[in-house]
Scaffold this active site. Structure first.
Site, PDB file in Angstrom:
ATOM      1  N   TYR A  66       0.905  -1.057  -0.107  1.00 25.12           N
ATOM      2  CA  TYR A  66       0.132  -0.065  -0.023  1.00 25.12           C
ATOM      3  C   TYR A  66       0.844   1.133   0.030  1.00 25.12           C
ATOM      4  O   TYR A  66       0.431   2.336  -0.402  1.00 25.12           O
ATOM      5  CB  TYR A  66      -0.868   0.016   1.369  1.00 25.12           C
ATOM      6  CG  TYR A  66      -1.976  -0.950   1.268  1.00 25.12           C
ATOM      7  CD1 TYR A  66      -2.396  -1.921   0.371  1.00 25.12           C
ATOM      8  CD2 TYR A  66      -2.711  -1.079   2.630  1.00 25.12           C
ATOM      9  CE1 TYR A  66      -3.025  -2.898   0.258  1.00 25.12           C
ATOM     10  CE2 TYR A  66      -3.637  -2.219   2.601  1.00 25.12           C
ATOM     11  CZ  TYR A  66      -3.814  -3.123   1.470  1.00 25.12           C
ATOM     12  OH  TYR A  66      -4.911  -4.102   1.726  1.00 25.12           O
ATOM     13  N   HIS A 147      -0.316 -11.954   1.621  1.00 25.94           N
ATOM     14  CA  HIS A 147      -1.103 -11.124   1.098  1.00 25.94           C
ATOM     15  C   HIS A 147      -2.358 -11.777   0.076  1.00 25.94           C
ATOM     16  O   HIS A 147      -3.321 -11.610  -0.133  1.00 25.94           O
ATOM     17  CB  HIS A 147      -0.667  -9.825   0.353  1.00 25.94           C
ATOM     18  CG  HIS A 147      -1.411  -8.728   0.286  1.00 25.94           C
ATOM     19  ND1 HIS A 147      -0.869  -7.274   0.164  1.00 25.94           N
ATOM     20  CD2 HIS A 147      -2.817  -8.394  -0.055  1.00 25.94           C
ATOM     21  CE1 HIS A 147      -1.882  -6.576   0.104  1.00 25.94           C
ATOM     22  NE2 HIS A 147      -2.973  -7.101  -0.123  1.00 25.94           N
TER      23      HIS A 147
END
Length: 330
Positions: A66, A147
């Site tokens: 991110y 993830h």
């Protein structure tokens, strides 16, 4: 032991770690076409995370990909320095091993990678964890997630079982990080039943069973079979994109609007209440302070069975997703 009832504000993971049912999502950018596709825009985190802290959020969900961990770490550090916060008051989640994104998407290649392009998978995970903790300015995270279960394209290895072996290598590295205290709990994200079964076969020690599976989950995107499997295994399901990232006009759905009016709540509050009553935790994200307050104000009402079933029914049929379908990952 913290209550795991649907109305609880916290859940207890199978290793005893207590996790809030609502956390603030720290991925910023446009993914659903409201504007020209942007990729991640971490600069939006400065104001949003500051407001979230001001409005009582103490659980934050981030990821190496991110690009917001340094921002989150700086803002937390300011609160530590002032004495306003202590580390023990916070629940910090991060995610590693995001596969390489397509070249046209603005995500740094230094934060994402495909396992078949890495010389030493375990060392890459450990190195990324060092960078993540450095950016956060923390000695440990409360929850570390894999993830994605693998890359979005064809892998280059001649071994057809490579994706499965790579997941096991990443997971073993996670287990080592947990053993050293770098993560209080470890889990996965975007894993299907097949991915979970393989992982638990390859790393069978019960203490290393994933504690969490974080999935795209909202009224238009459900997977009851996967949720049932996770529940049977003691794996908590966390809903990311709980509002479908603003896509599909979901929050204007007449079913949600009618239920919201009945309870004197907003459609967003109804959706979050539906998540919590379904036994999930959720990661709402907003840049507006009033929405931040609303998103935490969901524990003073209860949806009845008819209302829960009406919301469930919105997800019948083909799931409408804002992210790739994990079932396409080998």
């Amino acid at each position: 032991m913290t209550d795991n009832a649907p109305s609880a504000q916290e859940v207890t993971l199978h290793n005893g770690v207590v996790m809030p049912t609502i956390a603030f999502g720290c991925a910023f950018g446009d993914w659903v076409g409201a504007t020209e596709f942007q990729g991640f825009l971490p600069e939006q985190a400065w104001r949003a995370v500051s407001l979230a802290l001001d409005n009582g959020y103490r659980a934050f969900d981030g990821a190496r990909a991110y690009g917001t961990e340094r921002i989150v770490g700086t803002l937390l550090g300011q609160r530590f320095a002032s004495g306003e916060l202590t580390r023990e008051e916070l629940f910090i989640t991060t995610k590693l091993a995001h596969p390489a994104a397509p070249p046209h998407i603005n995500i740094s290649h230094r934060r994402t990678w495909d396992a078949d392009k890495v010389d030493d998978i375990a060392q890459k995970v450990r190195d990324d964890m060092v960078d993540t903790l450095d950016d956060l300015g923390l000695g440990y995270v409360d929850l570390l997630l894999m993830h994605w279960p693998g890359g979005f394209g064809e892998h280059t290895s001649s071994d057809p079982d490579f994706p499965r072996k790579a997941r096991a290598a990443i997971w073993r590295a996670f287990c080592g990080l947990a053993d050293k205290g770098a993560a209080r709990a470890i889990g996965v994200s975007n894993f299907t039943i097949a991915h979970l079964r393989q992982l638990m076969e390859d790393v069978p020690e019960p203490e290393y069973r994933p504690t969490v599976n974080q999935l795209e989950m909202h009224p238009y995107c459900r997977d009851p079979e996967l949720e049932s499997f996770c529940r049977d295994q003691g794996i908590v399901v966390t809903a990311y994109a709980p509002f479908a990232s603003g896509a599909f006009g979901m929050l204007r759905d007449p079913v949600l609007a009618t239920i919201a009016e009945r309870h004197g709540k907003t459609p967003g509050q109804v959706v979050l209440r539906w998540h919590v009553q379904s036994g999930r935790t959720a990661l709402p994200k907003t840049t507006k302070a009033v929405r931040m307050v609303e998103n935490r104000d969901i524990y003073d009402f209860t949806l009845n069975n008819d209302e829960m079933q009406a919301i469930d029914a919105l997800g019948d049929g083909q799931a409408r997703r804002t992210c790739p379908d994990p079932s396409t990952v080998a």
